[in-house]
Every structure is written in structure tokens, then in C-alpha cells.
Design an enzyme around this catalytic site. Structure first.
Site, PDB file in Angstrom:
ATOM      1  N   CYS A  15       0.803  -1.234   0.000  1.00  0.00           N
ATOM      2  CA  CYS A  15       0.000   0.000   0.000  1.00  0.00           C
ATOM      3  C   CYS A  15       0.831   1.277   0.000  1.00  0.00           C
ATOM      4  O   CYS A  15       0.283   2.375  -0.074  1.00  0.00           O
ATOM      5  CB  CYS A  15      -0.952   0.004   1.193  1.00  0.00           C
ATOM      6  SG  CYS A  15      -0.101   0.201   2.764  1.00  0.00           S
ATOM      7  N   CYS A  38      14.346  -7.953  15.695  1.00  0.00           N
ATOM      8  CA  CYS A  38      14.971  -9.121  16.317  1.00  0.00           C
ATOM      9  C   CYS A  38      15.994  -8.753  17.390  1.00  0.00           C
ATOM     10  O   CYS A  38      16.067  -9.416  18.427  1.00  0.00           O
ATOM     11  CB  CYS A  38      15.593 -10.015  15.257  1.00  0.00           C
ATOM     12  SG  CYS A  38      16.814  -9.202  14.200  1.00  0.00           S
ATOM     13  N   HIS A  65      20.428 -10.913  11.234  1.00  0.00           N
ATOM     14  CA  HIS A  65      19.392 -11.414  12.142  1.00  0.00           C
ATOM     15  C   HIS A  65      20.034 -11.711  13.490  1.00  0.00           C
ATOM     16  O   HIS A  65      21.197 -12.113  13.553  1.00  0.00           O
ATOM     17  CB  HIS A  65      18.734 -12.675  11.583  1.00  0.00           C
ATOM     18  CG  HIS A  65      17.626 -13.178  12.429  1.00  0.00           C
ATOM     19  ND1 HIS A  65      16.501 -12.429  12.703  1.00  0.00           N
ATOM     20  CD2 HIS A  65      17.460 -14.342  13.093  1.00  0.00           C
ATOM     21  CE1 HIS A  65      15.689 -13.115  13.492  1.00  0.00           C
ATOM     22  NE2 HIS A  65      16.261 -14.279  13.747  1.00  0.00           N
ATOM     23  N   ASP A  82      14.842 -18.253  19.497  1.00  0.00           N
ATOM     24  CA  ASP A  82      14.608 -17.052  18.706  1.00  0.00           C
ATOM     25  C   ASP A  82      13.257 -16.458  19.061  1.00  0.00           C
ATOM     26  O   ASP A  82      12.221 -16.939  18.603  1.00  0.00           O
ATOM     27  CB  ASP A  82      14.677 -17.377  17.222  1.00  0.00           C
ATOM     28  CG  ASP A  82      14.745 -16.147  16.358  1.00  0.00           C
ATOM     29  OD1 ASP A  82      14.196 -15.104  16.768  1.00  0.00           O
ATOM     30  OD2 ASP A  82      15.341 -16.222  15.278  1.00  0.00           O
TER      31      ASP A  82
END
Length: 90
Positions: A15, A38, A65, A82
Site C-alpha cells: 500500500c 529481532c 538477524h 529465537d
């Protein structure tokens, strides 16, 4: 931005809306807003795990990450945890 060290802008591919994304490193603010990437969630998770007496480490890979690993006395090794990906020992 409530103590955020920096603020990133995220543009939705679908969008084209732009959202401000504060990077909080304060666990209280992170849990209050429930907005983090993260690294922030790994920091918060490490803090909580250390507070209950476990050895924990912060890990980052080449894709940028971040996750945590908790040492298991029973398994005699590090367990991948995680908090961002809801992954355990994968």
C-alpha cells in the site's frame, strides 16, 4: 521517541504507507509497545533468561538477524532460542 536510540521508516510494499519504527532498547518500553525488531527482542529475552539464572548469549548472523542461545546443563550445549521467529533449537 520515548528513548529510542533511532527511528526507522518502513514502507509497505503493498500500500506504500510509511510507518515510523522506533528502535527501543529499554525492555520495559519494548514490552509496553510490543514493537521491536529481532535485536530488541533478543536483548529483552536475554535479560529475562539471565534474571532466572541461566547462561545466555546473543548471536548475530551475516543476514543481520539476531537471536539468543541458552546453555543447557542437561544437554551440555547451547539451545537456539529465537523470540522473534518463535523458534526453539532449530
Amino acid at each position: 521517541a520515548h528513548g529510542a536510540l533511532r527511528v526507522e521508516l518502513y514502507r509497505c510494499c503493498a500500500c506504500q504507507n510509511i510507518t515510523r519504527f522506533p528502535r527501543y532498547n529499554d525492555p520495559v518500553k519494548l514490552l509496553e509497545t510490543r514493537r521491536g525488531r529481532c535485536g530488541e527482542w533478543a536483548n529483552c529475552f536475554c535479560l529475562l533468561v539471565r534474571s532466572i539464572g541461566f547462561e545466555v548469549r546473543w548471536v548475530r548472523d551475516w543476514s543481520d538477524h539476531v537471536w539468543a542461545e541458552v546453555f543447557s546443563e542437561k544437554l551440555k550445549g547451547w539451545i537456539h532460542c529465537d523470540p522473534c521467529e518463535e523458534a526453539w533449537n532449530k
